[in-house]
Enzyme design. Structure first.
Site, short mmCIF file in Angstrom:
data_model
loop_
_atom_site.label_atom_id
_atom_site.label_comp_id
_atom_site.label_asym_id
_atom_site.label_seq_id
_atom_site.Cartn_x
_atom_site.Cartn_y
_atom_site.Cartn_z
N ASP A 1 0.86 -1.19 0.00
CA ASP A 1 0.00 0.00 0.00
C ASP A 1 0.89 1.24 0.00
OD1 ASP A 1 -1.88 1.99 0.46
OD2 ASP A 1 -3.01 0.81 1.91
N ASP B 1 -3.33 2.69 -5.71
CA ASP B 1 -2.17 2.68 -4.81
C ASP B 1 -2.04 1.41 -3.98
OD1 ASP B 1 -4.35 3.11 -3.22
OD2 ASP B 1 -3.57 4.87 -2.20
N GLU B 2 -2.71 0.32 -4.39
CA GLU B 2 -2.65 -0.92 -3.62
C GLU B 2 -2.43 -2.12 -4.55
OE1 GLU B 2 -5.28 -1.31 -0.01
OE2 GLU B 2 -6.43 0.14 -1.17
#
Length: 410
Positions: free
Chosen positions: A14, A110-111
């Protein structure tokens, strides 16, 4: 901790305060300062898309109104979002990871979820692999990240969230329940403000409380979502989730080709509308949906294409985007597409939040085979003829000359 080579093991990566991290990458003077991405003018209408940890320490949170964020943290630097720049950085991180692990699914901009099962002989101990991946992202992309390692993707994701920022959290095999049990309900993916409120009304406060409730009882109280929450509270399944179809961070494939005519056509057609004021009035949302379906289906006919599926997506007032999809009947026209779109919108509106942007996407495109009408009933041929007549009228007199019911201007 994960010594058995055939036992499932998953990592979750993350990126920390991703939008802010990209802004600091391009402007190092922002380092150490409170930064809020969402709009350059905090007095204007808008919401926080991302806040630095310095701003979060003052109470600023994603989804918060910019004016409220300014009141809490007036010294913050407010910046307008740059979606294309963030997407480019996200793709760069994905390429770094994909070159180093065999199985990767990007969960959001973003993961990243990573399956390391059976990779120990090739890559080394999972704990070391995760550490190296974090170092590679920071060194080559200039962005820090938090990572989680566990026996299921869901527990790994929660672990990464608990380690922010720049943390490395490992949940030993067999200790998933002990790790999740004391966490607040909101730490569990899928539990939003309204779900949390309803669960608290039942006397539940932690993930452990939720895990103790029989799945059937949660299904009865919350429907299918209740059964999903029950499984998640117990750690979820030991397999990677499916990629988000059509998500902007997914690799773009070349457009398919019509072999019979040697022409290329798009993989999907989309139309969307952003409301000047967030909306929850059903009639306003329905009128917008009708116009979007009209425009998308007209574009489909103009390209000589048909669609196999439809996705309706909404960005809500808290800036979260949700999608619902369904299959379309063969050679569907406006009536069939609109009927499915309305059912999908009803499912989206269960969130009971105002809608900021509404969109439709027609997918699975293929050439329209007109000879198929020989095997269709008269209602299908009539619907096609009506659609083509609408196109001719609009081409001659303008788009607003004729509209479907409920599609009149606001």
């Amino acid at each position: 901790m994960f010594g058995m080579r055939t036992s499932p093991v998953f990592a979750h990566l993350d990126l920390d305060a991703f939008f802010v991290s990209v802004e600091r990458l391009d402007d190092p003077s922002l380092a150490g300062r409170p930064v809020i991405v969402g709009g350059a003018d905090p007095r204007a209408r808008g919401a926080v898309a991302c806040a630095s940890y310095e701003a979060r320490a003052r109470g600023v949170r994603s989804g918060m109104a910019l004016r409220r964020a300014f009141a809490l943290c007036p010294a913050a630097r407010f910046l307008a979002p740059r979606p294309e720049r963030y997407l480019a950085c996200s793709r760069a991180v994905r390429e770094l990871l994909a070159a180093r692990v065999p199985r990767l699914v990007q969960r959001s901009i973003d993961e990243f979820a990573i399956d390391l099962t059976g990779c120990e002989r090739l890559l080394g101990r999972p704990e070391e692999v995760v550490r190296r991946l974090g170092d590679v992202v920071e060194e080559h992309a200039g962005i820090t990240c938090s990572t989680g390692l566990a026996a299921t993707p869901l527990v790994a994701k929660v672990a990464a969230g608990q380690g922010k920022p720049r943390g490395r959290v490992v949940v030993p095999r067999g200790e998933e329940a002990d790790f999740l049990a004391p966490l607040p309900l909101r730490a569990l993916p899928g539990v939003g403000p309204r779900s949390e409120e309803r669960l608290q009304e039942l006397g539940l406060r932690t993930v452990g409380d939720l895990a103790a409730i029989p799945e059937e009882a949660l299904r009865e109280a919350f429907g299918a979502h209740g059964a999903t929450l029950a499984r998640r509270a117990r750690g979820g399944e030991a397999r990677l989730p499916a990629p988000a179809a059509g998500a902007p961070w997914e690799p773009r494939e070349a457009a398919p080709t019509d072999a019979a005519f040697g022409r290329r056509f798009p993989r999907s057609l989309s139309r969307e509308h952003t409301f000047s004021v967030d909306q929850d009035a059903r009639e306003v949302l329905d009128r917008a949906l009708v116009r979007l379906v009209e425009a998308a289906v007209a574009a489909l006919r103009a390209h000589g294409l048909r669609a196999r599926s439809l996705t309706v997506h909404a960005r809500f007032a808290d800036l979260r985007v949700q999608r619902r999809s369904g299959r379309l009947p063969h050679e569907a026209e406006e009536r069939e597409v609109l009927a499915l779109a309305r059912r999908l919108l009803e499912r989206l509106l269960r969130r009971r939040l105002r809608v900021r942007r509404l969109g439709v996407r027609l997918q699975g495109l293929a050439p329209r085979l007109h000879q198929a009408s020989l095997f269709e009933g008269p209602q299908f041929r009539s619907a096609r003829a009506l659609g083509e007549a609408l196109d001719r009228i609009r081409a001659r007199h303008g788009w607003a000359a004729v509209r479907l019911g409920s599609g009149e201007p606001e």
